[in-house]
Each structure stands twice: as structure tokens, then as C-alpha cells.
Write a protein that holds these residues in place. Structure first.
Motif, PDB file in Angstrom:
ATOM      1  N   CYS A 118       7.645 -11.148  -5.400  1.00  0.00           N
ATOM      2  CA  CYS A 118       6.576 -10.167  -4.904  1.00  0.00           C
ATOM      3  C   CYS A 118       6.624  -9.080  -5.803  1.00  0.00           C
ATOM      4  O   CYS A 118       7.217  -8.426  -6.156  1.00  0.00           O
ATOM      5  CB  CYS A 118       7.187  -9.762  -3.481  1.00  0.00           C
ATOM      6  SG  CYS A 118       5.969  -8.250  -2.784  1.00  0.00           S
ATOM      7  N   ALA A 119       5.301  -8.890  -6.390  1.00  0.00           N
ATOM      8  CA  ALA A 119       4.740  -7.909  -7.504  1.00  0.00           C
ATOM      9  C   ALA A 119       3.780  -7.078  -6.593  1.00  0.00           C
ATOM     10  O   ALA A 119       2.595  -7.640  -6.179  1.00  0.00           O
ATOM     11  CB  ALA A 119       4.305  -8.396  -8.662  1.00  0.00           C
ATOM     12  N   VAL A 120       4.047  -5.720  -6.834  1.00  0.00           N
ATOM     13  CA  VAL A 120       3.173  -4.649  -6.410  1.00  0.00           C
ATOM     14  C   VAL A 120       2.614  -3.840  -7.375  1.00  0.00           C
ATOM     15  O   VAL A 120       3.492  -3.273  -8.375  1.00  0.00           O
ATOM     16  CB  VAL A 120       3.741  -3.801  -5.202  1.00  0.00           C
ATOM     17  CG1 VAL A 120       2.888  -2.664  -4.906  1.00  0.00           C
ATOM     18  CG2 VAL A 120       3.940  -4.549  -3.872  1.00  0.00           C
ATOM     19  N   GLY A 121       1.361  -3.426  -7.544  1.00  0.00           N
ATOM     20  CA  GLY A 121       0.810  -3.007  -8.670  1.00  0.00           C
ATOM     21  C   GLY A 121       0.327  -1.594  -7.820  1.00  0.00           C
ATOM     22  O   GLY A 121      -0.487  -1.314  -6.876  1.00  0.00           O
ATOM     23  N   ILE A 175      -2.288 -13.967  -3.915  1.00  0.00           N
ATOM     24  CA  ILE A 175      -2.813 -12.314  -3.681  1.00  0.00           C
ATOM     25  C   ILE A 175      -2.558 -12.115  -2.296  1.00  0.00           C
ATOM     26  O   ILE A 175      -3.273 -12.614  -1.491  1.00  0.00           O
ATOM     27  CB  ILE A 175      -4.280 -12.013  -4.203  1.00  0.00           C
ATOM     28  CG1 ILE A 175      -4.175 -12.033  -6.019  1.00  0.00           C
ATOM     29  CG2 ILE A 175      -4.682 -10.623  -3.863  1.00  0.00           C
ATOM     30  CD1 ILE A 175      -5.473 -12.173  -6.469  1.00  0.00           C
ATOM     31  N   LEU A 176      -2.074 -10.796  -1.835  1.00  0.00           N
ATOM     32  CA  LEU A 176      -1.791 -10.790  -0.495  1.00  0.00           C
ATOM     33  C   LEU A 176      -3.301 -10.094   0.180  1.00  0.00           C
ATOM     34  O   LEU A 176      -3.798  -8.775  -0.528  1.00  0.00           O
ATOM     35  CB  LEU A 176      -0.824  -9.692  -0.397  1.00  0.00           C
ATOM     36  CG  LEU A 176      -0.426  -9.294   1.052  1.00  0.00           C
ATOM     37  CD1 LEU A 176       0.268 -10.388   1.679  1.00  0.00           C
ATOM     38  CD2 LEU A 176       0.642  -8.118   1.102  1.00  0.00           C
ATOM     39  N   VAL A 179       8.053  -0.130  -0.812  1.00  0.00           N
ATOM     40  CA  VAL A 179       9.462  -0.594  -1.135  1.00  0.00           C
ATOM     41  C   VAL A 179      10.116  -0.962   0.336  1.00  0.00           C
ATOM     42  O   VAL A 179      10.536  -1.957   0.752  1.00  0.00           O
ATOM     43  CB  VAL A 179      10.249  -0.137  -1.829  1.00  0.00           C
ATOM     44  CG1 VAL A 179      11.785  -0.735  -2.035  1.00  0.00           C
ATOM     45  CG2 VAL A 179      10.019  -0.007  -3.503  1.00  0.00           C
ATOM     46  N   ASN A 180      10.079   0.252   1.162  1.00  0.00           N
ATOM     47  CA  ASN A 180      10.692   0.142   2.446  1.00  0.00           C
ATOM     48  C   ASN A 180       9.867  -0.976   3.551  1.00  0.00           C
ATOM     49  O   ASN A 180      10.569  -1.635   4.266  1.00  0.00           O
ATOM     50  CB  ASN A 180      10.554   1.477   3.026  1.00  0.00           C
ATOM     51  CG  ASN A 180      11.784   2.393   2.665  1.00  0.00           C
ATOM     52  OD1 ASN A 180      12.725   1.942   2.141  1.00  0.00           O
ATOM     53  ND2 ASN A 180      11.505   3.585   2.442  1.00  0.00           N
ATOM     54  N   LEU A 181       8.564  -1.084   3.116  1.00  0.00           N
ATOM     55  CA  LEU A 181       7.961  -2.099   3.770  1.00  0.00           C
ATOM     56  C   LEU A 181       7.845  -3.813   3.353  1.00  0.00           C
ATOM     57  O   LEU A 181       8.131  -4.528   3.961  1.00  0.00           O
ATOM     58  CB  LEU A 181       6.045  -1.595   3.707  1.00  0.00           C
ATOM     59  CG  LEU A 181       5.909  -0.508   4.777  1.00  0.00           C
ATOM     60  CD1 LEU A 181       4.473  -0.085   4.275  1.00  0.00           C
ATOM     61  CD2 LEU A 181       5.768  -0.835   6.230  1.00  0.00           C
ATOM     62  N   LEU A 182       7.913  -3.783   2.031  1.00  0.00           N
ATOM     63  CA  LEU A 182       7.731  -5.168   1.556  1.00  0.00           C
ATOM     64  C   LEU A 182       9.056  -5.763   0.683  1.00  0.00           C
ATOM     65  O   LEU A 182       9.202  -6.747   0.558  1.00  0.00           O
ATOM     66  CB  LEU A 182       6.376  -5.245   0.621  1.00  0.00           C
ATOM     67  CG  LEU A 182       5.155  -5.280   1.266  1.00  0.00           C
ATOM     68  CD1 LEU A 182       3.998  -5.301   0.329  1.00  0.00           C
ATOM     69  CD2 LEU A 182       4.972  -6.440   2.211  1.00  0.00           C
ATOM     70  N   PHE A 198      14.639  -3.612  -6.886  1.00  0.00           N
ATOM     71  CA  PHE A 198      13.251  -3.497  -7.519  1.00  0.00           C
ATOM     72  C   PHE A 198      13.428  -2.812  -8.685  1.00  0.00           C
ATOM     73  O   PHE A 198      14.308  -1.916  -9.052  1.00  0.00           O
ATOM     74  CB  PHE A 198      12.390  -2.727  -6.423  1.00  0.00           C
ATOM     75  CG  PHE A 198      12.673  -1.353  -6.314  1.00  0.00           C
ATOM     76  CD1 PHE A 198      11.857  -0.376  -6.954  1.00  0.00           C
ATOM     77  CD2 PHE A 198      13.344  -0.765  -5.361  1.00  0.00           C
ATOM     78  CE1 PHE A 198      12.058   1.010  -7.056  1.00  0.00           C
ATOM     79  CE2 PHE A 198      13.645   0.677  -5.000  1.00  0.00           C
ATOM     80  CZ  PHE A 198      12.869   1.498  -6.044  1.00  0.00           C
ATOM     81  N   GLU A 199      12.435  -3.247  -9.463  1.00  0.00           N
ATOM     82  CA  GLU A 199      12.134  -2.465 -10.750  1.00  0.00           C
ATOM     83  C   GLU A 199      10.990  -1.977 -11.050  1.00  0.00           C
ATOM     84  O   GLU A 199       9.906  -2.523 -10.374  1.00  0.00           O
ATOM     85  CB  GLU A 199      12.358  -3.554 -11.873  1.00  0.00           C
ATOM     86  CG  GLU A 199      13.529  -4.126 -12.348  1.00  0.00           C
ATOM     87  CD  GLU A 199      13.738  -5.243 -13.266  1.00  0.00           C
ATOM     88  OE1 GLU A 199      13.966  -4.730 -14.410  1.00  0.00           O
ATOM     89  OE2 GLU A 199      13.639  -6.494 -13.229  1.00  0.00           O
TER      90      GLU A 199
END
Length: 325
Positions: free
Chosen positions: A132-135, A152-153, A254-257, A296-297
Motif C-alpha cells: 500500500c503506497a500513499v502519495g 489505484i484506490l 497511517v492510522n486509517l490505512l 511505514f517509511e
């Protein structure tokens, strides 16, 4: 033979079109100013002429185009391929997919620009191999995107992850939309530039005043970075404060996903990578639940402007695979 994929990135200030082969080897590129304030009709015509110039300048036959992917700012109607609204361009209800398909006689897909950028980083850059990657991409506004297990979500027929429009404070400052107290209103480059102009006017940022004055159009990411290098402590404090705010936004995600990778991108991050990335990373780790702290990073994007065009082209190829494949 349909062997060319076009990736297009529509930004607030520039537009970029790149042609690729099936292996995403670059065949040519064309960059122009967006001139978005001239209106959406002029804007989509400019998109079409930019792609046509890309083809003409690189001797590419329009009949070889297998598909076009275009990343656009703001929420997207994914079923109809329409830009629903662009808070920082002023375009609403623009049928970009039908325009491109009619003009170039090929399939086209429209997606959010940060979704395209994160997908590009997931396939080819800093988020490669992520579950899972978030931008989070601070710029004129603050865009967000998410790739979850290779997809893509999205919402039901609509793009999502509008992290810039999440409300994080009780402040009254607004941004490109009417909502106040949002992450974008508090921490975008435009907000930093506005406060920097005040600091320069008050004599608190002499290097910035000499270099860029107090004109918002001149106080761009490079000018802010140069100001800090030349000793303007007030500007450094503004950037650090905005980065802390972005860190709060990242902590919320981060707390959500619980994404394993957070990608920070855009010109502002590129200009002051260490300062922004380190501040966001530290703030996020201090403000998540303890069980998520080491899961996470936070990384800078690797691909620069190419993330969006690569991601858009790759998403078009995923959406419209060729029969031979």
C-alpha cells in the motif's frame, strides 16, 4: 500496429506529454505552460495540440497510438472520463475523455494526477514493491493518491484520496475550495508563498525580497529554497511549520490505512527534500498509534515530473491491454 502509449500530466502551471513504447521506453516528449485561467475550452484544445505537436516533432503516426492516459488535478468521474472540478484551475465538468478519443481515434482514460504519480512511483520508482503506497504532493494545492495491492484506490466511479481537502484545524484560511482549515489551506506551497511574501515585505526575509520581491508569481519553490540557503530564518520556519502540518496529515492516513510507503513529491519537496521529508517523517512517527510507528517509511519521490506521465500511460495500458498480450 498500435504500439504507442501517451502519458499526459495536466498541472496548474505546466502540461507534459510523453510517448512510450510497450516497454515504456520514451519515444518523445512535449512540455508547455498550462494557461489554465484562459478557461477549460482553451485548455483542452491546448492539451490536444500538445499531443499533436509531440507526434509531429518525433515523426510518430497517430494511427499507432494504442491509448492515452491523462492525469488531471481534482476529483474525476472515472466512468465518463470527466474532470468534475479543479479547485486551483477553475475548470468544472470537462469531458476530456471524449475529446481525446474523438481527436486521436483511440481509447483514453482519465485519472487524478496524484493517483497517476503514485502509480508511476509504484511501478517504476520509490514505492516499487509496496503493498500500500500513499502519495502526498504539496504544490499549488496538496494532492493525494493511493495504490493498494496494485490497484489505484477509487470510490464508486469517482477518484478519492483528496487529502488536501481534509480539515485538520479550526483556522479560517481557505484554499482552492470554499472549505477552511484544510491541509491544503494550511500547508500548500501557495500558502507558504503568501506568508513568505508578508515576511519579505516586513523585512524579515531580505534574501527573498532581493531575489523574488513580494510577487506570489515569483515566489516559487526554487526561490523559497534559495531564500533559506541565503539565511532567511523566517522562511525556513514557514517551511518547517508547513511540513509539520503535512506530517499530521500523513499520521492521519497511517492510522486509517497503515500504508507501508508514504511518497512525498512535487516541486516543493524536490527543492527542499531533506528539510521537508525529515520533518514530515519525524512528525508522522510522533503522532501515530504506537503499533504503527515502525510500519511505514516516508520517502521522496524518485521520478520527478515523469511519475505522472509514466503512471498515466501505464494505467492506460492496464485499462486497455492489447489483444496480443
Amino acid at each position: 500496429m498500435k504500439d504507442i502509449w501517451i502519458g499526459f500530466d495536466l498541472g496548474g502551471t505546466k502540461m507534459l506529454a510523453v510517448a512510450y513504447d510497450h516497454e515504456f521506453k520514451e519515444l518523445g516528449r512535449r512540455r508547455r505552460k498550462t494557461r489554465g485561467r484562459e478557461g477549460s475550452d482553451s485548455g483542452i484544445a491546448r492539451i490536444g495540440s500538445t499531443i499533436q505537436r509531440l507526434l509531429d516533432e518525433n515523426d510518430l503516426d497517430v494511427d499507432r497510438i494504442a491509448g492515452i492516459g491523462i492525469g488531471c488535478p481534482g476529483p474525476i468521474d472515472l466512468k465518463k472520463g470527466r474532470i468534475l472540478m479543479t479547485p486551483n484551475l477553475g475548470w468544472d465538468d470537462v469531458d476530456i475523455q471524449s475529446f481525446l478519443e474523438k481527436k486521436f481515434d483511440c481509447p483514453a482514460t482519465v485519472l487524478n494526477d496524484v493517483d497517476a504519480g503514485v502509480y508511476g512511483e509504484f511501478l517504476f520508482g520509490a514505492a516499487k514493491g509496496s503493498r500500500c503506497a500513499v502519495g502526498v504532493f504539496p504544490g499549488t494545492g496538496i494532492g493525494g493518491g493511493c495504490v493498494y495491492e496494485g490497484q489505484i484506490l477509487h470510490g464508486d466511479g469517482i477518484s478519492c484520496m483528496e487529502i488536501g481537502h481534509t480539515r485538520i484545524s479550526s483556522g479560517t484560511r481557505a484554499s482552492g475550495s470554499s472549505m477552511s482549515g484544510t491541509l491544503e489551506a494550511e500547508a500548500s506551497r501557495l500558502t507558504i508563498a503568501s506568508e513568505a511574501a508578508k515576511a519579505a515585505f516586513r523585512g524579515e526575509a531580505p534574501a527573498l525580497l532581493e531575489d523574488a520581491g513580494t510577487d506570489l508569481a515569483e515566489i516559487r519553490s526554487g526561490a523559497l529554497a534559495d531564500s533559506i540557503k541565503n539565511g532567511d530564518k523566517a522562511i525556513k520556519a514557514l517551511v518547517e511549520s508547513a511540513s509539520v502540518t503535512v506530517g499530521y496529515g500523513v499520521a492521519n492516513v497511517v492510522n486509517l490505512l497503515c500504508p507501508d510507503t508514504i511518497i512525498l513529491g512535487g516541486g516543493l519537496v524536490e527543492a527542499m527534500e531533506d528539510l521537508i521529508v525529515n520533518t514530515v517523517r519525524k512528525t508522522a512517527r510522533e503522532n501515530v498509534m504506537p503499533v504503527y510507528k515502525d510500519r511505514f517509511e516516508v520517502k521522496p519521490a524518485k521520478l520527478g515530473d515523469d511519475a505522472g506521465v509514466l503512471g498515466a500511460a501505464a494505467w492506460a495500458k492496464k485499462t486497455y491491454p492489447q489483444p496480443a498480450e
